[in-house]
Scaffold this motif. Structure first.
Motif, PDB file in Angstrom:
ATOM      1  N   LEU A 129      58.192   0.309  47.470  1.00 30.26           N
ATOM      2  CA  LEU A 129      59.498  -0.319  47.685  1.00 30.26           C
ATOM      3  C   LEU A 129      60.487   0.817  47.979  1.00 30.26           C
ATOM      4  O   LEU A 129      60.196   1.693  48.765  1.00 30.26           O
ATOM      5  N   ALA A 130      61.660   0.816  47.353  1.00 24.46           N
ATOM      6  CA  ALA A 130      62.653   1.867  47.613  1.00 24.46           C
ATOM      7  C   ALA A 130      62.332   3.100  46.773  1.00 24.46           C
ATOM      8  O   ALA A 130      62.475   3.082  45.547  1.00 24.46           O
ATOM      9  N   SER A 131      61.892   4.168  47.445  1.00 21.35           N
ATOM     10  CA  SER A 131      61.469   5.365  46.725  1.00 21.35           C
ATOM     11  C   SER A 131      61.320   6.517  47.708  1.00 21.35           C
ATOM     12  O   SER A 131      61.509   6.357  48.908  1.00 21.35           O
ATOM     13  N   CYS A 132      60.908   7.676  47.167  1.00 20.03           N
ATOM     14  CA  CYS A 132      60.735   8.867  48.006  1.00 20.03           C
ATOM     15  C   CYS A 132      59.279   9.133  48.363  1.00 20.03           C
ATOM     16  O   CYS A 132      58.980  10.112  49.037  1.00 20.03           O
ATOM     17  N   ASP A 133      58.352   8.299  47.875  1.00 19.93           N
ATOM     18  CA  ASP A 133      56.913   8.446  48.108  1.00 19.93           C
ATOM     19  C   ASP A 133      56.254   9.479  47.198  1.00 19.93           C
ATOM     20  O   ASP A 133      55.036   9.689  47.274  1.00 19.93           O
ATOM     21  N   VAL A 145      63.609  -2.256  43.323  1.00 19.61           N
ATOM     22  CA  VAL A 145      64.034  -3.418  44.116  1.00 19.61           C
ATOM     23  C   VAL A 145      65.508  -3.225  44.470  1.00 19.61           C
ATOM     24  O   VAL A 145      66.383  -3.248  43.603  1.00 19.61           O
ATOM     25  N   THR A 146      65.789  -3.011  45.763  1.00 20.83           N
ATOM     26  CA  THR A 146      67.158  -2.729  46.197  1.00 20.83           C
ATOM     27  C   THR A 146      67.676  -3.710  47.250  1.00 20.83           C
ATOM     28  O   THR A 146      68.849  -3.661  47.609  1.00 20.83           O
ATOM     29  N   THR A 147      66.794  -4.560  47.760  1.00 18.41           N
ATOM     30  CA  THR A 147      67.205  -5.546  48.761  1.00 18.41           C
ATOM     31  C   THR A 147      66.608  -6.903  48.415  1.00 18.41           C
ATOM     32  O   THR A 147      65.646  -6.998  47.642  1.00 18.41           O
ATOM     33  N   ALA A 148      67.145  -7.944  49.020  1.00 20.32           N
ATOM     34  CA  ALA A 148      66.592  -9.284  48.816  1.00 20.32           C
ATOM     35  C   ALA A 148      65.155  -9.350  49.321  1.00 20.32           C
ATOM     36  O   ALA A 148      64.303 -10.038  48.749  1.00 20.32           O
ATOM     37  N   ALA A 149      64.874  -8.607  50.395  1.00 20.04           N
ATOM     38  CA  ALA A 149      63.516  -8.563  50.942  1.00 20.04           C
ATOM     39  C   ALA A 149      62.550  -7.923  49.937  1.00 20.04           C
ATOM     40  O   ALA A 149      61.399  -8.354  49.803  1.00 20.04           O
ATOM     41  N   ASP A 150      63.019  -6.869  49.232  1.00 22.49           N
ATOM     42  CA  ASP A 150      62.204  -6.247  48.189  1.00 22.49           C
ATOM     43  C   ASP A 150      61.842  -7.267  47.116  1.00 22.49           C
ATOM     44  O   ASP A 150      60.696  -7.338  46.656  1.00 22.49           O
ATOM     45  N   ALA A 151      62.837  -8.041  46.681  1.00 24.71           N
ATOM     46  CA  ALA A 151      62.638  -9.016  45.610  1.00 24.71           C
ATOM     47  C   ALA A 151      61.613 -10.072  46.012  1.00 24.71           C
ATOM     48  O   ALA A 151      60.744 -10.454  45.216  1.00 24.71           O
ATOM     49  N   GLU A 152      61.707 -10.516  47.256  1.00 22.81           N
ATOM     50  CA  GLU A 152      60.745 -11.507  47.747  1.00 22.81           C
ATOM     51  C   GLU A 152      59.359 -10.888  47.882  1.00 22.81           C
ATOM     52  O   GLU A 152      58.340 -11.505  47.532  1.00 22.81           O
ATOM     53  N   ARG A 153      59.308  -9.661  48.350  1.00 21.54           N
ATOM     54  CA  ARG A 153      58.027  -8.996  48.574  1.00 21.54           C
ATOM     55  C   ARG A 153      57.294  -8.750  47.258  1.00 21.54           C
ATOM     56  O   ARG A 153      56.078  -8.933  47.180  1.00 21.54           O
ATOM     57  N   ILE A 154      58.021  -8.315  46.213  1.00 28.81           N
ATOM     58  CA  ILE A 154      57.347  -8.018  44.951  1.00 28.81           C
ATOM     59  C   ILE A 154      56.793  -9.290  44.321  1.00 28.81           C
ATOM     60  O   ILE A 154      55.764  -9.259  43.638  1.00 28.81           O
ATOM     61  N   ARG A 155      57.417 -10.420  44.571  1.00 28.13           N
ATOM     62  CA  ARG A 155      56.865 -11.678  44.065  1.00 28.13           C
ATOM     63  C   ARG A 155      55.549 -12.018  44.777  1.00 28.13           C
ATOM     64  O   ARG A 155      54.597 -12.508  44.149  1.00 28.13           O
ATOM     65  N   ARG A 156      55.489 -11.733  46.068  1.00 25.32           N
ATOM     66  CA  ARG A 156      54.238 -11.969  46.806  1.00 25.32           C
ATOM     67  C   ARG A 156      53.144 -11.020  46.320  1.00 25.32           C
ATOM     68  O   ARG A 156      51.980 -11.421  46.153  1.00 25.32           O
ATOM     69  N   ILE A 157      53.513  -9.763  46.078  1.00 26.10           N
ATOM     70  CA  ILE A 157      52.546  -8.779  45.603  1.00 26.10           C
ATOM     71  C   ILE A 157      52.004  -9.186  44.233  1.00 26.10           C
ATOM     72  O   ILE A 157      50.804  -9.121  43.972  1.00 26.10           O
ATOM     73  N   ALA A 164      62.486   2.107  36.157  1.00 20.99           N
ATOM     74  CA  ALA A 164      63.863   2.148  35.655  1.00 20.99           C
ATOM     75  C   ALA A 164      64.925   1.999  36.743  1.00 20.99           C
ATOM     76  O   ALA A 164      66.115   2.074  36.452  1.00 20.99           O
ATOM     77  N   GLY A 165      64.521   1.793  37.986  1.00 22.14           N
ATOM     78  CA  GLY A 165      65.499   1.674  39.066  1.00 22.14           C
ATOM     79  C   GLY A 165      65.733   2.955  39.824  1.00 22.14           C
ATOM     80  O   GLY A 165      66.355   2.949  40.885  1.00 22.14           O
ATOM     81  N   GLY A 166      65.273   4.090  39.252  1.00 24.03           N
ATOM     82  CA  GLY A 166      65.366   5.371  39.944  1.00 24.03           C
ATOM     83  C   GLY A 166      66.765   5.949  40.025  1.00 24.03           C
ATOM     84  O   GLY A 166      67.742   5.392  39.514  1.00 24.03           O
ATOM     85  N   ILE A 167      66.851   7.075  40.705  1.00 23.31           N
ATOM     86  CA  ILE A 167      68.149   7.728  40.859  1.00 23.31           C
ATOM     87  C   ILE A 167      69.088   6.881  41.714  1.00 23.31           C
ATOM     88  O   ILE A 167      70.316   6.966  41.606  1.00 23.31           O
ATOM     89  N   GLN A 168      68.506   6.003  42.572  1.00 22.50           N
ATOM     90  CA  GLN A 168      69.331   5.123  43.386  1.00 22.50           C
ATOM     91  C   GLN A 168      70.060   4.069  42.541  1.00 22.50           C
ATOM     92  O   GLN A 168      70.983   3.418  43.023  1.00 22.50           O
ATOM     93  N   ALA A 169      69.654   3.922  41.263  1.00 20.27           N
ATOM     94  CA  ALA A 169      70.336   2.990  40.373  1.00 20.27           C
ATOM     95  C   ALA A 169      71.705   3.509  39.934  1.00 20.27           C
ATOM     96  O   ALA A 169      72.436   2.812  39.213  1.00 20.27           O
ATOM     97  N   LEU A 170      72.082   4.704  40.379  1.00 22.71           N
ATOM     98  CA  LEU A 170      73.457   5.168  40.144  1.00 22.71           C
ATOM     99  C   LEU A 170      74.453   4.203  40.769  1.00 22.71           C
ATOM    100  O   LEU A 170      75.610   4.131  40.349  1.00 22.71           O
ATOM    101  N   ARG A 171      74.005   3.459  41.784  1.00 25.38           N
ATOM    102  CA  ARG A 171      74.878   2.452  42.398  1.00 25.38           C
ATOM    103  C   ARG A 171      75.285   1.385  41.379  1.00 25.38           C
ATOM    104  O   ARG A 171      76.311   0.733  41.539  1.00 25.38           O
ATOM    105  N   ASN A 172      74.465   1.183  40.345  1.00 23.00           N
ATOM    106  CA  ASN A 172      74.736   0.151  39.346  1.00 23.00           C
ATOM    107  C   ASN A 172      76.018   0.429  38.568  1.00 23.00           C
ATOM    108  O   ASN A 172      76.584  -0.476  37.954  1.00 23.00           O
ATOM    109  N   THR A 228      72.718  -3.738  43.173  1.00 23.96           N
ATOM    110  CA  THR A 228      72.044  -2.945  42.155  1.00 23.96           C
ATOM    111  C   THR A 228      70.645  -2.521  42.613  1.00 23.96           C
ATOM    112  O   THR A 228      70.070  -3.112  43.519  1.00 23.96           O
ATOM    113  N   SER A 229      70.136  -1.493  41.959  1.00 18.38           N
ATOM    114  CA  SER A 229      68.741  -1.068  42.112  1.00 18.38           C
ATOM    115  C   SER A 229      68.078  -1.331  40.771  1.00 18.38           C
ATOM    116  O   SER A 229      68.522  -0.808  39.736  1.00 18.38           O
TER     117      SER A 229
END
Length: 250
Positions: free
Chosen positions: A10-14, A60-72, A88-96, A119-120
């Motif tokens: 999902l949203a990450s640096c790999d 999970v940072t987008t609506a598409a992520d949320a839908e995709r993780i449910r399918r997974i 934990a949402g990662g460093i991108q969760a600073l947006r929270n 949010t992330s």
């Protein structure tokens, strides 16, 4: 029947997927015991589910992520999240802690093109997770233990004690006691091998909160060692920002 393994991002640096690739010899052995049906970091070949074990990196940072993780989740017998972003949402969760709309307006020339959540969040906020493997990035030894355990039908043997325990195991002098260095070791989940304290630096909390922590008791020690409220806030708001905020009750 050969068990099927899948790895999704999902949203990450790999970085956590690269940890799996860095296993090299162990990965070759693993490939002989499982069908690696989906792992785009390693191969463009994709096999269909259901999967016996699925590893998910990223938040999970987008609506598409949320839908995709449910399918997974729906096509996975066991789902394990790997790394700080997924757990934990990662460093991108600073947006929270801020206004994501303001970020968009400052960073992007055409913010109206950006479709993102405010949010992330960790994967566990959206679907049931069978195990969370901490770290930024994760530890290769712990990753192999988790994969082996699930494929063998047993519980992973991953300790939940703090980095302080790891420092004592390797005979590392406490940087806080000896030098007054601010350190998150007392409240951070072990797994890195206590690398930073071994080189005279304080722990940065890469593996998130340990199983049992008392973060409020650590704050006065950080202030004693020269950190004001702003410094302390910044110290905690890195790879596992939301997890430490939860432990602090903020």
């Amino acid at each position: 029947m050969t068990p099927k393994l899948a790895v999704f991002k999902l949203a990450s640096c790999d970085g956590c997927q690269l940890t799996l690739l860095d296993c090299e010899d162990e990965l070759l052995t693993l490939a002989g015991k499982v069908d690696i049906a989906h792992f785009l970091e390693a191969s463009s070949a994709v096999g269909p589910g259901p999967y016996d074990l699925t590893l998910v990196e990223g938040s999970v940072t987008t609506a598409a992520d949320a839908e995709r993780i449910r399918r997974i989740r729906a096509e996975s017998k066991h789902l394990v999240t790997i790394g700080a972003c997924a757990t934990a949402g990662g460093i991108q969760a600073l947006r929270n802690f801020a206004d994501v709309a303001e970020f968009r307006s400052v960073v992007y020339a055409r913010p109206d093109y950006i479709d993102t959540l405010a949010t992330s969040t960790p994967v566990s906020a959206h679907v049931d997770v069978d195990f969370e493997l901490r770290g930024c990035p994760i530890d290769r030894g712990q990753l192999l233990e988790v994969i082996t355990a699930f494929l063998a039908g047993r519980k992973p043997q991953i300790p939940d004690h703090s980095v302080c325990f790891a420092c004592k195991q390797r005979g590392t002098v406490c940087v806080t006691v000896a030098h007054g260095t601010p350190c998150l070791g007392p409240v951070t989940h072990a797994g890195c091998g206590a690398i930073c304290p071994a080189y005279g630096r304080g722990c940065y909390g890469c593996f998130g909160p340990a199983g049992t922590v008392n973060l409020p008791a650590l704050i006065p020690l950080l202030r004693r060692d020269g950190m004001d409220d702003r410094d302390t806030e910044r110290f905690l708001r890195t790879f596992n920002a939301t997890a430490f905020a939860k432990e602090a009750g903020s």
